[in-house]
Structures are given as structure tokens and as C-alpha cells.
Design a protein around this motif. Structure first.
Motif, PDB file in Angstrom:
ATOM      1  N   SER A 116      57.764 -13.103  33.293  1.00 14.63           N
ATOM      2  CA  SER A 116      57.141 -12.529  34.719  1.00 14.63           C
ATOM      3  C   SER A 116      57.965 -11.114  35.418  1.00 14.63           C
ATOM      4  O   SER A 116      59.158 -10.949  35.135  1.00 14.63           O
ATOM      5  N   VAL A 146      57.272 -17.609  35.548  1.00 17.18           N
ATOM      6  CA  VAL A 146      57.665 -18.158  33.892  1.00 17.18           C
ATOM      7  C   VAL A 146      58.218 -17.258  33.089  1.00 17.18           C
ATOM      8  O   VAL A 146      58.339 -15.933  33.597  1.00 17.18           O
ATOM      9  N   PRO A 192      53.630 -18.147  39.620  1.00 14.95           N
ATOM     10  CA  PRO A 192      54.856 -18.744  39.246  1.00 14.95           C
ATOM     11  C   PRO A 192      55.604 -17.957  38.471  1.00 14.95           C
ATOM     12  O   PRO A 192      55.253 -16.825  37.608  1.00 14.95           O
ATOM     13  N   ASN A 248      59.819 -18.539  43.011  1.00 13.19           N
ATOM     14  CA  ASN A 248      58.716 -18.680  43.526  1.00 13.19           C
ATOM     15  C   ASN A 248      58.853 -18.722  44.995  1.00 13.19           C
ATOM     16  O   ASN A 248      59.771 -19.530  45.694  1.00 13.19           O
ATOM     17  N   LYS A 292      63.695 -16.269  31.193  1.00  9.92           N
ATOM     18  CA  LYS A 292      63.552 -17.641  30.928  1.00  9.92           C
ATOM     19  C   LYS A 292      62.625 -18.034  32.418  1.00  9.92           C
ATOM     20  O   LYS A 292      62.510 -17.507  33.241  1.00  9.92           O
ATOM     21  N   ASP A 293      62.036 -19.549  32.087  1.00  6.00           N
ATOM     22  CA  ASP A 293      61.277 -20.019  33.315  1.00  6.00           C
ATOM     23  C   ASP A 293      62.567 -20.113  34.664  1.00  6.00           C
ATOM     24  O   ASP A 293      63.391 -20.419  34.597  1.00  6.00           O
ATOM     25  N   GLN A 340      61.454 -20.913  38.198  1.00  5.95           N
ATOM     26  CA  GLN A 340      60.582 -21.352  39.221  1.00  5.95           C
ATOM     27  C   GLN A 340      61.405 -21.251  40.762  1.00  5.95           C
ATOM     28  O   GLN A 340      60.672 -21.211  41.687  1.00  5.95           O
TER      29      GLN A 340
END
Length: 79
Positions: free
Chosen positions: A19, A16, A14, A47, A41-42, A44
Motif C-alpha cells: 500500500s 496491506v 486497508p 487504517n 508488510k500488512d 492494518q
């Protein structure tokens, strides 16, 4: 700009905070072999769309200072 093309290798990691992802153009099957991004920042929503190949383990404070237009002037590799 820059870099060549390589086959995209998607995985289940993922996206996150921190990454490391491989940049690509419009064709999901072809990634750039010299460009990458770091998520601040996150993220997702990335993905299954980009190759996630790592994560920042220290220095996220430096990553958070990066702004649009900044340029890498040099790199120092530590042993």
C-alpha cells in the motif's frame, strides 16, 4: 523533511502489503504533500490514520530491497 501541508483525506482502503500512504506529522488533519511510504508488510494499524492512495502492482521485489538510509539517486519514467 520537505514538502508542505494539505488536508488529510482518509478512506476505507486497508493498508496491506504494497500500500502507498501519505506521510503526516502529529496532526491527523494535516498531511505532507511531498512524502509517502510503501508498506512492506500488512499494516492494518494504519487504517483510518493515514491516507491510502494506491498499491504496488509490480516491482515489490525492489521495494523489499529498500533499507533505512537508502537514497533515491534518480527516477526514470517509462511510457
Amino acid at each position: 523533511t520537505g514538502g508542505g501541508n494539505m488536508a488529510t483525506e482518509l478512506n476505507n482502503k486497508p493498508f496491506v502489503v504494497g500500500s502507498l500512504g501519505v506521510a503526516r506529522g502529529g496532526d491527523i488533519n494535516v498531511s505532507n504533500d511531498a512524502q509517502f511510504f510503501i508498506t512492506k508488510k500488512d499494516s492494518q494499524f494504519l487504517n483510518g490514520q493515514y491516507t491510502n492512495f494506491g498499491i504496488v502492482t509490480s516491482g515489490m521485489d525492489v521495494v523489499n530491497k529498500i533499507q533505512i538510509g537508502d537514497k533515491i539517486l534518480g527516477i526514470t519514467l517509462l511510457p
